[in-house]
Design a protein around this motif. Sequence first.
Motif, short mmCIF file in Angstrom:
data_model
loop_
_atom_site.label_atom_id
_atom_site.label_comp_id
_atom_site.label_asym_id
_atom_site.label_seq_id
_atom_site.Cartn_x
_atom_site.Cartn_y
_atom_site.Cartn_z
N LEU A 16 -0.74 2.39 -11.70
CA LEU A 16 0.71 1.25 -11.85
C LEU A 16 0.60 0.71 -12.68
CD1 LEU A 16 3.05 0.36 -9.82
CD2 LEU A 16 1.19 -1.29 -8.50
N LEU A 17 -0.56 -0.06 -12.99
CA LEU A 17 -0.81 -0.78 -13.94
C LEU A 17 -0.43 0.09 -15.52
CD1 LEU A 17 -4.57 -2.88 -13.43
CD2 LEU A 17 -2.16 -3.56 -13.07
N ASP A 18 -1.43 1.63 -15.92
CA ASP A 18 -1.09 2.49 -16.58
C ASP A 18 0.31 2.25 -17.45
OD1 ASP A 18 -3.78 2.71 -16.76
OD2 ASP A 18 -3.44 4.79 -16.13
N ALA A 19 1.53 2.52 -15.47
CA ALA A 19 2.86 2.61 -15.37
C ALA A 19 3.50 1.44 -16.05
CB ALA A 19 3.09 3.59 -14.27
N VAL A 20 2.66 0.47 -15.90
CA VAL A 20 3.58 -1.10 -16.34
C VAL A 20 2.92 -1.53 -18.00
CG1 VAL A 20 3.61 -2.19 -13.98
CG2 VAL A 20 2.09 -2.43 -15.12
N GLU A 21 2.77 -1.00 -18.65
CA GLU A 21 1.77 -0.74 -20.37
C GLU A 21 3.30 -1.12 -20.29
OE1 GLU A 21 -1.42 0.44 -23.24
OE2 GLU A 21 -1.80 1.59 -20.92
N GLY A 22 2.91 -2.03 -21.20
CA GLY A 22 3.85 -2.69 -22.84
C GLY A 22 4.90 -3.44 -21.51
N SER A 23 4.88 -3.80 -20.13
CA SER A 23 5.85 -5.13 -19.88
C SER A 23 5.28 -6.30 -20.17
CB SER A 23 5.48 -5.16 -18.54
OG SER A 23 4.69 -4.69 -18.10
N LEU A 24 6.30 -7.86 -19.76
CA LEU A 24 5.00 -9.03 -19.79
C LEU A 24 4.69 -9.50 -19.56
CD1 LEU A 24 8.71 -10.31 -21.34
CD2 LEU A 24 6.68 -9.84 -22.85
N GLU A 25 3.00 -9.92 -19.49
CA GLU A 25 2.51 -10.68 -18.50
C GLU A 25 4.21 -12.67 -17.47
OE1 GLU A 25 -0.05 -10.19 -17.24
OE2 GLU A 25 -1.05 -8.54 -18.94
N LEU A 26 3.68 -12.11 -16.29
CA LEU A 26 3.78 -13.38 -15.93
C LEU A 26 3.64 -14.54 -15.79
CD1 LEU A 26 4.85 -10.84 -14.38
CD2 LEU A 26 5.52 -12.29 -12.32
N SER A 27 4.64 -15.75 -16.49
CA SER A 27 3.80 -17.19 -16.50
C SER A 27 4.05 -17.11 -14.74
CB SER A 27 4.73 -17.69 -16.61
OG SER A 27 6.25 -17.82 -16.45
N GLU A 28 2.93 -18.65 -14.65
CA GLU A 28 2.86 -19.07 -13.47
C GLU A 28 3.91 -19.74 -13.00
OE1 GLU A 28 0.00 -19.32 -11.30
OE2 GLU A 28 -0.79 -17.97 -13.23
N GLY A 29 4.67 -20.04 -14.15
CA GLY A 29 6.75 -20.54 -13.55
C GLY A 29 7.06 -19.31 -12.59
N LEU A 89 0.67 -0.73 -0.28
CA LEU A 89 0.35 -0.12 0.01
C LEU A 89 1.03 0.68 -0.46
CD1 LEU A 89 -2.93 -1.01 2.49
CD2 LEU A 89 -3.24 -0.21 -0.13
N ARG A 90 2.03 1.30 1.07
CA ARG A 90 2.76 2.71 0.84
C ARG A 90 4.10 2.20 -0.72
NH1 ARG A 90 6.61 1.12 6.01
NH2 ARG A 90 7.43 3.22 5.22
N LEU A 91 4.06 1.37 -1.15
CA LEU A 91 4.61 1.40 -2.37
C LEU A 91 3.77 2.27 -3.71
CD1 LEU A 91 6.56 -1.92 -2.28
CD2 LEU A 91 7.97 1.15 -2.08
N ALA A 92 2.83 0.87 -3.63
CA ALA A 92 2.32 1.84 -5.01
C ALA A 92 1.41 2.87 -5.65
CB ALA A 92 0.60 1.15 -4.43
N GLY A 93 1.98 4.23 -4.49
CA GLY A 93 1.61 5.56 -5.24
C GLY A 93 2.33 5.34 -5.13
N ASP A 94 3.87 5.35 -5.32
CA ASP A 94 5.36 6.06 -5.52
C ASP A 94 5.71 5.15 -6.71
OD1 ASP A 94 5.42 7.83 -3.37
OD2 ASP A 94 5.99 6.85 -2.52
N LEU A 95 5.36 4.48 -6.84
CA LEU A 95 5.92 3.34 -8.19
C LEU A 95 5.26 3.42 -9.34
CD1 LEU A 95 5.43 -0.63 -6.91
CD2 LEU A 95 7.84 0.76 -7.01
N PRO A 96 3.75 4.54 -9.81
CA PRO A 96 4.38 4.69 -10.97
C PRO A 96 5.47 6.27 -11.43
CG PRO A 96 1.71 4.74 -9.77
CD PRO A 96 2.91 4.46 -8.89
N GLY A 97 5.16 6.76 -10.72
CA GLY A 97 6.08 8.23 -10.68
C GLY A 97 7.64 7.17 -10.85
N ILE A 98 7.76 6.21 -10.25
CA ILE A 98 9.75 5.55 -10.31
C ILE A 98 9.47 5.24 -12.05
CG2 ILE A 98 11.13 4.33 -9.34
CD1 ILE A 98 9.39 4.78 -6.93
N LEU A 99 8.77 4.53 -12.17
CA LEU A 99 8.88 3.64 -13.20
C LEU A 99 8.49 5.24 -14.92
CD1 LEU A 99 5.83 0.71 -12.14
CD2 LEU A 99 7.62 0.75 -13.78
N ASN A 100 8.07 5.60 -14.68
CA ASN A 100 7.58 6.53 -15.63
C ASN A 100 8.92 7.02 -15.49
OD1 ASN A 100 5.36 6.09 -16.12
ND2 ASN A 100 3.98 7.64 -15.00
#
Length: 434
Positions: A405-418, A356-367
């Motif tokens: 956050l989901l907008d900021a990671v757009e274009g990245s790969l989806e994770l496999s179950e493995g 919860l604490r990270l979620a607000g900051d991660l989009p800006g960091i990713l951008n």
Amino acid sequence: MQQLKLIDALIKSQQPDNLKKIIASKLIMQVVGEPLEINDCKNVCNQLTDWILTTNIDYLKESALQGFNTLAQNNKQMFQEICDSSYLADLFTNSRFINKVGLIGLLMTILVNFRHLPQTNRPKLLLLRDTRTHLVAYLRQHGTVLATSVAVAHLYTTFTETLPETPQEISALCGVIVTLLGSYVVPTKADQITAFRRDTDKLCSVLPLLWGKSRNQQACLETLNSVYVLISDTGEGDPCMCLSTVIEKVPQANIIQASQTILSQAESELGEAKLVRALSRLVNWLGMWPSKQLHTFILDIFVRVGKERSAVLKAVTEANLPTISKKLPIPVFRSQLEPIFFFMLYGHQNSHPLFLRLAGDLPGILNSLKSEGVTARLTWEKLAEASRYLHGLHPTVPATLTQPLLDAVEGSLELSEGRKTQLGSQAWGSTGGE
């Protein structure tokens, strides 16, 4: 001798300083240019010493030091007699001698003029013995001024024969250096920080010379323990982050041994609190002080602690992860922060409050990372993967937080179950929610 008396009148005259410098140098050289009688030699030596260590007039200090060197060269035998234990004790203890850096320069001039003598020469042996004793006490007393410490360090690295000989003296000097490093204050002006790093590194460069003189690297381990005592202190105030430079100087084999020693001290509840404080400081410094192997040292301790006392790592992570995450876009810190950041992020992945604490900051960091170069892009991909993984792990986090956050990671790969299973295995302790 009369020429030296003229210098006082010269100083008070209205002549320009560049002319005064030429005249002062000539007057001094007229006196020291030829061999002197013993009493005259002592008097001239004392007068030159006085000027070098008490005056605030640069040209007089420089001319006097040049004259002192010429005096030593032209009166070799008498110079050995003059620079006895009494003269040296006065150098280091006379309260009138306010030019601390100048004193070290004078001492180096003396040592240069003793270097040609055989190792068995008694005046040389006494000079080195007295110098070793006085220097440690002098550094302890006056080394809080960084310029003085740097001058002493320059002397030690140039004249290694002045380094302590006994284990007790070696240990004492290592302790003095660590204490001084912990007491300095990093300048706030950017243009002064480079010089501060250079100067503190110079002081640190004495330590490997001392460790090399110690049996079984005992002095090295004692030094690291002294650093740990300072950085694990739970009182108010913080030791200077230049202490991380000490860790930078330690051989890799000793780093591993030191981490084992540190962990053995953290068995009690108080010891655990100190370990959290020490690791928190080190992690924080990774985002403030460029280093080469500090993150390796921290990671080694993390891996060892994680096996038995994950509560320590969780406390360190909760205290520091949000802060250091914001430093990832800074190129100079990224490579040393990244392995620690992801170790903590995945280790404490089950913590809902932390996400919860990270979620607000991660989009800006990713951008920020996305707009940088190739190496930043690699970090972006790793952080985007982590963000997708943590979002899936904490589905109850409000969409108002996760959508950016989901907008900021757009274009990245989806994770496999493995891959999800692989990342899940990096969690510390139980896999249950917290």
